[in-house]
Motif scaffolding. Sequence first.
Motif: not given
Length: 141
Positions: A71-100
């Motif tokens: 499977y595709n595996i997407f390994h995130f580090d959210m250590y420096r993510v503190n706001t919703w804007d930070d989270l959106y900038s990672t592209g996190f939501f684009d990865y959901i349902d496209n792999g682990i």
Amino acid sequence: MITVNTHNARETEALGAKIAEKLCGTEVIALFGGLGMGKTAFTRGLAGALGAGENVSSPTFALVNEYSGKYNIFHFDMYRVNTWDDLYSTGFFDYIDNGIIIIEWSENIEEALPADCIKIRISKGENDDDRIFEIEGVDLQ
């Protein structure tokens, strides 16, 4: 909830491999735990068991590392993510349902985690290398 104790990095990797056997390819795995708790070792075992090799490293500066295997595996580090804007900038939501998706420092984005995600809380055990894994959302039987 299932509790598993490991006593070294090799056993932590083996736990990751055991959980990999239970996955179907679109799970979100949220890892909780401080520095040095074994989040990357766990991910290395999981990714290795899925044929993605052993070149797994913490994506601290890249924010996300991608591995290919069964499977595709997407390994995130959210250590420096503190706001919703930070989270959106990672592209996190684009990865959901496209792999682990495996997330280190999930405590920083807990409000954004899918309700059905696998949650793994890691804490230090009695000895320096001992780790206690509290696992919710996957059956290891």
